[in-house]
Design a protein around this motif. Structure first.
Motif, PDB file in Angstrom:
ATOM      1  N   ASP A  27       2.834   1.160  11.809  1.00  0.00           N
ATOM      2  CA  ASP A  27       3.024   0.599  13.155  1.00  0.00           C
ATOM      3  C   ASP A  27       2.073  -0.559  13.404  1.00  0.00           C
ATOM      4  O   ASP A  27       2.468  -1.598  13.959  1.00  0.00           O
ATOM      5  CB  ASP A  27       2.820   1.676  14.222  1.00  0.00           C
ATOM      6  CG  ASP A  27       3.944   2.700  14.264  1.00  0.00           C
ATOM      7  OD1 ASP A  27       5.020   2.457  13.668  1.00  0.00           O
ATOM      8  OD2 ASP A  27       3.731   3.766  14.892  1.00  0.00           O
ATOM      9  N   ARG A  28       0.830  -0.385  12.997  1.00  0.00           N
ATOM     10  CA  ARG A  28      -0.168  -1.443  13.177  1.00  0.00           C
ATOM     11  C   ARG A  28       0.216  -2.691  12.386  1.00  0.00           C
ATOM     12  O   ARG A  28       0.138  -3.820  12.889  1.00  0.00           O
ATOM     13  CB  ARG A  28      -1.538  -0.925  12.734  1.00  0.00           C
ATOM     14  CG  ARG A  28      -2.673  -1.830  13.126  1.00  0.00           C
ATOM     15  CD  ARG A  28      -3.993  -1.174  12.834  1.00  0.00           C
ATOM     16  NE  ARG A  28      -4.475  -1.711  11.556  1.00  0.00           N
ATOM     17  CZ  ARG A  28      -5.449  -1.210  10.855  1.00  0.00           C
ATOM     18  NH1 ARG A  28      -6.048  -0.109  11.245  1.00  0.00           N
ATOM     19  NH2 ARG A  28      -5.834  -1.778   9.737  1.00  0.00           N
ATOM     20  N   THR A  29       0.655  -2.498  11.162  1.00  0.00           N
ATOM     21  CA  THR A  29       1.045  -3.629  10.320  1.00  0.00           C
ATOM     22  C   THR A  29       2.288  -4.308  10.872  1.00  0.00           C
ATOM     23  O   THR A  29       2.370  -5.537  10.903  1.00  0.00           O
ATOM     24  CB  THR A  29       1.274  -3.169   8.871  1.00  0.00           C
ATOM     25  OG1 THR A  29       0.092  -2.520   8.401  1.00  0.00           O
ATOM     26  CG2 THR A  29       1.590  -4.344   7.968  1.00  0.00           C
ATOM     27  N   ARG A  30       3.247  -3.523  11.312  1.00  0.00           N
ATOM     28  CA  ARG A  30       4.470  -4.092  11.884  1.00  0.00           C
ATOM     29  C   ARG A  30       4.145  -4.931  13.122  1.00  0.00           C
ATOM     30  O   ARG A  30       4.687  -6.026  13.303  1.00  0.00           O
ATOM     31  CB  ARG A  30       5.462  -2.982  12.239  1.00  0.00           C
ATOM     32  CG  ARG A  30       6.790  -3.513  12.744  1.00  0.00           C
ATOM     33  CD  ARG A  30       7.812  -2.429  12.973  1.00  0.00           C
ATOM     34  NE  ARG A  30       8.327  -1.962  11.695  1.00  0.00           N
ATOM     35  CZ  ARG A  30       8.222  -0.709  11.250  1.00  0.00           C
ATOM     36  NH1 ARG A  30       7.634   0.209  11.977  1.00  0.00           N
ATOM     37  NH2 ARG A  30       8.715  -0.375  10.083  1.00  0.00           N
ATOM     38  N   ALA A  40       1.675 -11.241   2.240  1.00  0.00           N
ATOM     39  CA  ALA A  40       0.731 -11.048   3.345  1.00  0.00           C
ATOM     40  C   ALA A  40       0.919  -9.673   3.986  1.00  0.00           C
ATOM     41  O   ALA A  40      -0.053  -8.985   4.300  1.00  0.00           O
ATOM     42  CB  ALA A  40       0.909 -12.145   4.387  1.00  0.00           C
ATOM     43  N   VAL A  41       2.175  -9.274   4.166  1.00  0.00           N
ATOM     44  CA  VAL A  41       2.464  -7.976   4.764  1.00  0.00           C
ATOM     45  C   VAL A  41       2.000  -6.857   3.838  1.00  0.00           C
ATOM     46  O   VAL A  41       1.394  -5.876   4.289  1.00  0.00           O
ATOM     47  CB  VAL A  41       3.977  -7.828   5.078  1.00  0.00           C
ATOM     48  CG1 VAL A  41       4.297  -6.422   5.537  1.00  0.00           C
ATOM     49  CG2 VAL A  41       4.401  -8.846   6.117  1.00  0.00           C
ATOM     50  N   HIS A  42       2.270  -6.998   2.566  1.00  0.00           N
ATOM     51  CA  HIS A  42       1.881  -5.972   1.599  1.00  0.00           C
ATOM     52  C   HIS A  42       0.371  -5.766   1.632  1.00  0.00           C
ATOM     53  O   HIS A  42      -0.108  -4.624   1.686  1.00  0.00           O
ATOM     54  CB  HIS A  42       2.354  -6.358   0.196  1.00  0.00           C
ATOM     55  CG  HIS A  42       2.126  -5.295  -0.820  1.00  0.00           C
ATOM     56  ND1 HIS A  42       0.952  -5.208  -1.544  1.00  0.00           N
ATOM     57  CD2 HIS A  42       2.908  -4.271  -1.228  1.00  0.00           C
ATOM     58  CE1 HIS A  42       1.026  -4.176  -2.362  1.00  0.00           C
ATOM     59  NE2 HIS A  42       2.204  -3.581  -2.189  1.00  0.00           N
ATOM     60  N   GLN A  43      -0.394  -6.849   1.594  1.00  0.00           N
ATOM     61  CA  GLN A  43      -1.858  -6.720   1.610  1.00  0.00           C
ATOM     62  C   GLN A  43      -2.337  -6.117   2.925  1.00  0.00           C
ATOM     63  O   GLN A  43      -3.223  -5.265   2.944  1.00  0.00           O
ATOM     64  CB  GLN A  43      -2.530  -8.072   1.379  1.00  0.00           C
ATOM     65  CG  GLN A  43      -4.036  -7.956   1.240  1.00  0.00           C
ATOM     66  CD  GLN A  43      -4.449  -7.033   0.099  1.00  0.00           C
ATOM     67  OE1 GLN A  43      -4.029  -7.200  -1.032  1.00  0.00           O
ATOM     68  NE2 GLN A  43      -5.263  -6.026   0.409  1.00  0.00           N
ATOM     69  N   ALA A  44      -1.747  -6.538   4.033  1.00  0.00           N
ATOM     70  CA  ALA A  44      -2.131  -5.987   5.334  1.00  0.00           C
ATOM     71  C   ALA A  44      -1.818  -4.499   5.408  1.00  0.00           C
ATOM     72  O   ALA A  44      -2.607  -3.717   5.953  1.00  0.00           O
ATOM     73  CB  ALA A  44      -1.406  -6.730   6.453  1.00  0.00           C
ATOM     74  N   LEU A  45      -0.694  -4.099   4.843  1.00  0.00           N
ATOM     75  CA  LEU A  45      -0.320  -2.687   4.842  1.00  0.00           C
ATOM     76  C   LEU A  45      -1.261  -1.871   3.963  1.00  0.00           C
ATOM     77  O   LEU A  45      -1.704  -0.789   4.358  1.00  0.00           O
ATOM     78  CB  LEU A  45       1.125  -2.524   4.385  1.00  0.00           C
ATOM     79  CG  LEU A  45       1.681  -1.104   4.368  1.00  0.00           C
ATOM     80  CD1 LEU A  45       1.541  -0.436   5.738  1.00  0.00           C
ATOM     81  CD2 LEU A  45       3.130  -1.112   3.912  1.00  0.00           C
ATOM     82  N   VAL A  46      -1.590  -2.378   2.793  1.00  0.00           N
ATOM     83  CA  VAL A  46      -2.545  -1.692   1.913  1.00  0.00           C
ATOM     84  C   VAL A  46      -3.880  -1.517   2.643  1.00  0.00           C
ATOM     85  O   VAL A  46      -4.470  -0.430   2.637  1.00  0.00           O
ATOM     86  CB  VAL A  46      -2.732  -2.468   0.586  1.00  0.00           C
ATOM     87  CG1 VAL A  46      -3.934  -1.947  -0.191  1.00  0.00           C
ATOM     88  CG2 VAL A  46      -1.468  -2.380  -0.251  1.00  0.00           C
ATOM     89  N   ASP A  47      -4.342  -2.570   3.305  1.00  0.00           N
ATOM     90  CA  ASP A  47      -5.604  -2.502   4.047  1.00  0.00           C
ATOM     91  C   ASP A  47      -5.514  -1.491   5.186  1.00  0.00           C
ATOM     92  O   ASP A  47      -6.439  -0.705   5.407  1.00  0.00           O
ATOM     93  CB  ASP A  47      -5.989  -3.871   4.592  1.00  0.00           C
ATOM     94  CG  ASP A  47      -6.331  -4.870   3.501  1.00  0.00           C
ATOM     95  OD1 ASP A  47      -6.579  -4.453   2.341  1.00  0.00           O
ATOM     96  OD2 ASP A  47      -6.332  -6.083   3.807  1.00  0.00           O
ATOM     97  N   ALA A  48      -4.405  -1.510   5.927  1.00  0.00           N
ATOM     98  CA  ALA A  48      -4.226  -0.585   7.053  1.00  0.00           C
ATOM     99  C   ALA A  48      -4.171   0.859   6.576  1.00  0.00           C
ATOM    100  O   ALA A  48      -4.735   1.753   7.222  1.00  0.00           O
ATOM    101  CB  ALA A  48      -2.960  -0.944   7.830  1.00  0.00           C
TER     102      ALA A  48
END
Length: 76
Positions: A27-30, A40-48
């Motif tokens: 949800d946070r990544t979305r 960019a989304v993949h890295q943000a999701l991995v981080d989240a």
């Protein structure tokens, strides 16, 4: 190899907690990265997921979620 059904029942709270962490990370990544490039989304999701304590997710699941969030038709 048979497993006692009560063992599954004992695991349910842990599974539910892990899924809740995953859901918060998604949800946070979305909310912050919807429509952005897959990488960019993949890295943000991995981080989240790491920040949420849910880093143990099958890589293909992370890739599919990132693809859906980015709106891409394919991965990297």
């Amino acid at each position: 190899m048979a497993v006692d059904p009560s063992e599954y029942e004992k695991a349910i709270p842990f599974v539910a907690a892990h899924l809740a962490k995953m859901e918060r990370a998604v949800d946070r990544t979305r909310a912050s990265h919807a429509g952005q490039p897959f990488v960019a989304v993949h890295q943000a999701l991995v981080d989240a997921l790491q920040d949420a304590g849910a880093e143990h997710v099958v890589p293909q699941v992370v890739e599919e979620l990132a693809r859906q969030i980015s709106g891409a038709t394919s991965g990297p």
